[in-house]
Write an enzyme that holds these catalytic residues in place. Structure first.
Site, short mmCIF file in Angstrom:
data_model
loop_
_atom_site.label_atom_id
_atom_site.label_comp_id
_atom_site.label_asym_id
_atom_site.label_seq_id
_atom_site.Cartn_x
_atom_site.Cartn_y
_atom_site.Cartn_z
N GLU A 258 -21.07 1.79 1.11
CA GLU A 258 -21.54 3.17 0.91
C GLU A 258 -22.19 3.21 -0.46
OE1 GLU A 258 -21.48 5.75 2.89
OE2 GLU A 258 -20.38 4.79 4.51
N CYS A 292 -23.20 11.08 -4.59
CA CYS A 292 -24.15 10.18 -3.90
C CYS A 292 -25.12 10.94 -3.01
CB CYS A 292 -23.39 9.14 -3.10
SG CYS A 292 -22.22 9.88 -1.95
P1 NAD Z 1 -20.85 0.80 -9.51
O1 NAD Z 1 -21.47 0.05 -8.40
O2 NAD Z 1 -21.18 0.40 -10.88
O3 NAD Z 1 -19.25 0.77 -9.39
C1 NAD Z 1 -18.57 1.11 -8.20
C2 NAD Z 1 -17.19 0.45 -8.23
O4 NAD Z 1 -17.35 -0.95 -8.22
C3 NAD Z 1 -16.39 0.76 -9.48
O5 NAD Z 1 -15.03 0.81 -9.16
C4 NAD Z 1 -16.70 -0.40 -10.39
O6 NAD Z 1 -15.68 -0.64 -11.30
C5 NAD Z 1 -16.84 -1.53 -9.40
N1 NAD Z 1 -17.78 -2.58 -9.81
C6 NAD Z 1 -18.76 -2.50 -10.74
N2 NAD Z 1 -19.40 -3.68 -10.86
C7 NAD Z 1 -18.83 -4.52 -9.97
C8 NAD Z 1 -19.05 -5.87 -9.61
N3 NAD Z 1 -20.00 -6.61 -10.17
N4 NAD Z 1 -18.29 -6.40 -8.65
C9 NAD Z 1 -17.36 -5.66 -8.06
N5 NAD Z 1 -17.08 -4.38 -8.35
C10 NAD Z 1 -17.82 -3.81 -9.30
O7 NAD Z 1 -21.20 2.33 -9.24
P2 NAD Z 1 -20.88 3.56 -10.20
O8 NAD Z 1 -22.03 3.75 -11.10
O9 NAD Z 1 -19.52 3.47 -10.75
O10 NAD Z 1 -20.85 4.73 -9.10
C11 NAD Z 1 -21.91 5.50 -8.79
C12 NAD Z 1 -22.67 4.93 -7.60
O11 NAD Z 1 -21.86 5.04 -6.44
C13 NAD Z 1 -23.93 5.72 -7.30
O12 NAD Z 1 -24.97 4.84 -6.95
C14 NAD Z 1 -23.52 6.56 -6.10
O13 NAD Z 1 -24.58 7.00 -5.30
C15 NAD Z 1 -22.62 5.63 -5.40
N6 NAD Z 1 -21.75 6.38 -4.49
C16 NAD Z 1 -21.96 6.26 -3.15
C17 NAD Z 1 -21.20 7.00 -2.26
C18 NAD Z 1 -21.41 6.91 -0.79
O14 NAD Z 1 -20.51 7.30 -0.04
N7 NAD Z 1 -22.53 6.40 -0.32
C19 NAD Z 1 -20.20 7.86 -2.76
C20 NAD Z 1 -20.02 7.95 -4.14
C21 NAD Z 1 -20.80 7.19 -4.99
#
Ligand code: NAD
Length: 489
Positions: A258, A292
């Protein structure tokens, strides 16, 4: 006003939860959780390692046969009890959510109740995880399918919706007989820690749910490389999602992704401008635009664009910015200082390329502490501005005009994202045309809050793979086995 007592957060549990026991991380590390409204630490939580992740996966593996053999009606009753406990403890959960994440308490309560509804819906739906009987082409054969839980699943989520994004993974996984290891953002683990405290009361088999805070890449490496982990359900950025797709090839790891979005909003000339402006502003600034499916690009028909713009500016100016615990506040702080920097950069990029800022446009100077940004409305926006191409995740509302329906559909679809889109109209034909023409996983027609447990949620194009919520959101935790039985005629 909020009481000073509300500013401190008593946390009963701050450790990792592995194999039914609260434990420190293997190396004893901890992390402070910061309240974005005050920049003060509100709790110190355990910060685990890859070896904690391994122990959690092993515990989940041991619990798997026990939980899988637990009758689905019994599993459902436990999940329903979790939903009840969440509703009974909505203030307890929502206060932690507001203090770790920043969103207003009313939004935090809404997220908590929607998470409870998610547990309840999947508790019911798992009873209907039907297989099929299939007509065979030989008289001596009988064909049917058996649904089989995927196994141990990792649930990884970001900071913007700490409760519901875990609920959308845990509820279906547990309902169908999988066991889980949760990894929330370590910056917002407090509401989930409280939920795990409540989940302890329903006495799931030890190891069937586990909770880890810790370094994201290190924990993810363990999930990806350890064969015990059969599936990773990840919510986060498209960038990280792509990395997971690349890494999953080694073991054909099941993935649900997601990811990010960049949602267009198309406003037709037949609408009541005042009321759609009100709905647009509520949808746009919910959780400071850090959603998101947040509406991020507003296309108003040229016949009403001027009135719509004025009404949106007026509505935006009415929003009350402040600490989310204050009941009068509609917009809390942004999540972290980095988010303020990113928002500044987006606004400066747009204004340097000709956008006009009609309200907001910078950090708020009303507060001594906290990550506050003035809700911002921009006009004269063009496609070369970063706000139009990158996911903004910010309290910034760019408004443009359009004149032709096909042209606006093309503009709306001209993105690699495909998570959500919105249409505001009373014209039924236009509504159908948009529902059919827009390339997005969720289309809200006169609805800027379109997610529900019973409705599929997920992205087209680079916004993800798979769906959460609904029957589809349960199917991704099940494998289908085909059974061919030859009988004696
Ligand atoms: P992110 O991808 O940086 O982090 C998401 C999660 O993954 C966090 O828990 C983070 O600690 C972890 N993470 C970060 N880097 C990682 C890696 N290299 N390997 C594994 N895990 C890792 O995203 P963010 O900036 O924290 O969150 C915002 C993003 O999430 C936005 O793009 C938003 O649109 C998306 N989002 C999507 C949905 C959906 O349902 N489609 C819902 C909420 C947020």
């Amino acid at each position: 006003m909020i009481s000073t007592q509300a500013e401190s957060l008593e946390m009963a549990r701050t450790q990792l939860y592995i194999d039914g026991v609260w434990v420190d991380g293997q190396n004893g590390a901890t992390l402070e959780v910061i309240n974005p409204a005050t920049e003060e630490p509100i709790a110190t939580v355990a910060y685990g390692t890859g070896s904690d992740a391994r122990h959690a996966l092993e515990a989940a593996q041991r619990a798997l046969p026990v939980w899988q053999k637990t009758n689905v009606y019994e599993r459902a009753a436990k999940l329903k009890k979790i939903a009840d406990l969440m509703r009974e403890n909505v203030d307890y959960l929502a206060t932690a959510l507001t203090m770790e994440q920043g969103k207003p308490l009313a939004e935090a309560k809404g997220e908590t109740m929607a998470s409870a509804a998610t547990f309840e819906w999947f508790a019911e739906e798992a009873k209907r995880a039907y297989g099929r009987t299939i007509p065979a082409s030989a008289n001596n054969k009988r064909l049917f399918t058996v649904r089989h839980p995927v196994g141990v699943c990792a649930a990884v989520s970001p900071w913007n919706f700490p409760l519901i994004l875990q609920a959308r993974k845990l509820a279906p996984a547990l309902a169908v007989g999988c066991t889980t290891v949760s990894r929330p953002s370590s910056q917002t683990p407090l509401s989930l820690l409280r939920l795990f405290e409540l989940m302890e009361q329903v006495e799931l088999p030890a190891g069937s749910i586990n909770l880890l805070m810790g370094p994201p890449a290190e924990l993810m490496t363990e999930f990806m490389e350890n064969r015990i982990c059969r599936k990773i359900s990840f919510t986060g950025s498209t960038e990280v999602g792509k990395e997971l797709v690349r890494n999953s090839a080694q073991q054909m790891k099941r993935l649900s992704l997601e990811l990010g979005g960049h949602a267009p909003v198309i406003i037709f000339p037949d609408v009541d401008v005042e009321s759609v402006a009100k709905a647009s502003v509520i949808g746009k600034f919910r959780n400071n635009g850090q959603v998101c499916i947040c509406p991020t690009r507003f296309y108003a028909h040229k016949d009403i664009e001027k009135d719509y713009l004025e009404a949106c500016v007026e509505e935006t100016k009415k929003l009350v910015l402040g600490n989310g615990l204050d009941p009068d506040v509609n917009i809390g702080p942004m999540f972290e200082n980095r988010a303020l920097d990113k928002t500044d950069a987006i606004v400066q990029d747009a204004t340097s390329k000709g956008a006009q800022c009609l309200t907001g446009g910078g950090r708020s100077n009303q507060f001594e502490r906290g990550y506050y940004y003035e809700p911002t409305v921009l006009t004269s926006v063009s496609s070369d501005m970063s706000i139009m191409t990158e996911e903004p995740f910010a309290p910034v509302m760019p408004i443009m005009d359009y004149s032709d329906i096909d042209e606006v559909i093309a503009k709306a679809n001209d993105t690699e994202f495909g998570l959500a889109a919105y249409v505001l109209t009373n014209d039924l034909s236009a509504a159908f045309k948009m529902a059919e023409g827009l390339e997005f996983g969720t289309i809200g027609i006169n609805d800027t809050v379109p997610a529900a447990p019973q409705s599929p949620f997920g992205g087209l194009k680079e916004s993800g793979i798979g769906r959460e919520n609904s029957i589809e959101g349960m199917d991704v935790y099940l494998e289908t086995k085909a059974v061919s039985l030859a009988i004696q005629e």
